[in-house]
Design a protein around this motif. Structure first.
Motif, short mmCIF file in Angstrom:
data_model
loop_
_atom_site.label_atom_id
_atom_site.label_comp_id
_atom_site.label_asym_id
_atom_site.label_seq_id
_atom_site.Cartn_x
_atom_site.Cartn_y
_atom_site.Cartn_z
N ASN A 136 0.80 -1.21 0.00
CA ASN A 136 0.00 0.00 0.00
C ASN A 136 0.84 1.27 0.00
OD1 ASN A 136 -2.43 -1.39 -0.04
ND2 ASN A 136 -2.52 -1.51 2.19
N ALA A 137 2.15 1.16 -0.11
CA ALA A 137 3.00 2.35 -0.19
C ALA A 137 2.76 3.02 -1.54
CB ALA A 137 4.46 1.97 -0.02
N ILE A 138 2.98 4.32 -1.59
CA ILE A 138 2.79 5.09 -2.81
C ILE A 138 4.14 5.64 -3.24
CG2 ILE A 138 1.67 7.10 -3.85
CD1 ILE A 138 -0.48 6.81 -1.61
N LEU A 139 4.54 5.34 -4.47
CA LEU A 139 5.80 5.84 -5.02
C LEU A 139 5.48 6.91 -6.06
CD1 LEU A 139 8.89 5.64 -5.12
CD2 LEU A 139 8.61 3.93 -6.94
N GLU A 140 5.97 8.12 -5.82
CA GLU A 140 5.74 9.23 -6.76
C GLU A 140 7.04 9.58 -7.47
OE1 GLU A 140 2.28 12.00 -4.88
OE2 GLU A 140 4.29 12.29 -4.07
N ASP A 141 6.96 9.74 -8.78
CA ASP A 141 8.08 10.19 -9.59
C ASP A 141 8.00 11.70 -9.69
OD1 ASP A 141 9.96 10.84 -11.49
OD2 ASP A 141 9.30 9.35 -12.94
N HIS A 142 8.95 12.40 -9.09
CA HIS A 142 8.96 13.86 -9.12
C HIS A 142 9.94 14.39 -10.15
CE1 HIS A 142 7.29 14.29 -4.74
NE2 HIS A 142 6.45 13.70 -5.56
#
Length: 146
Positions: A1-7
């Motif tokens: 359930n972790a969220i990985l965001e590409d910034h």
């Protein structure tokens, strides 16, 4: 359930959506990732509910504000406002403060250079909306006086 965001130039891994009974396992994995990241000139910043993976460079948000300011070449009649919520924002708070601007920390009122502290992002939004409305009213009054 972790969220990985590409910034773009960084990644942010949010853990606040991970069930409490699974967080320790995730934290241990991230510790291992942070150890490997150092070998690849990356740094791992621990945030209140996430980790940020960024290139290890000698560059701060204060440096970014300086570059933007120089590039835009705005007139001297300007007010800088900067809001942030992590330790990575401290250099920007300091930069804005040196220019008599408004620096606002969102979240815990820990050791910060920010002049003001707000509890929640919604509070920051309300302040910015009020500032914008005040500016619009002043501009309208100035136009009427001409």
């Amino acid at each position: 359930n972790a969220i990985l965001e590409d910034h773009g130039l960084s990644l942010c891994l949010h853990w606040h959506t991970v069930p409490a009974d699974q967080r320790k396992r995730l934290f241990d994995i991230v510790d291992d990732i942070c150890d490997v990241a150092k070998l690849h000139h990356l740094q791992c910043r621990t945030m209140p509910t996430s980790w940020e993976f960024v290139p290890r460079v000698d560059w701060t948000k204060g440096d970014a504000l300086q570059a933007i300011d120089a590039r835009l070449g705005l007139s001297d009649e300007r007010t800088y406002i900067f809001g942030g919520d992590t330790s990575g924002d401290e250099a920007a708070f300091q930069w804005v403060n040196k220019r008599d601007g408004i620096s606002i920390k969102v979240g815990a009122a820990d050791d910060t250079a920010a002049q003001y502290v707000l509890a929640h992002p919604y509070d920051l939004r309300a302040v910015l909306e009020q500032l914008l409305e005040t500016r619009r009213s002043a501009a309208a009054t100035k136009t009427l006086q001409r």
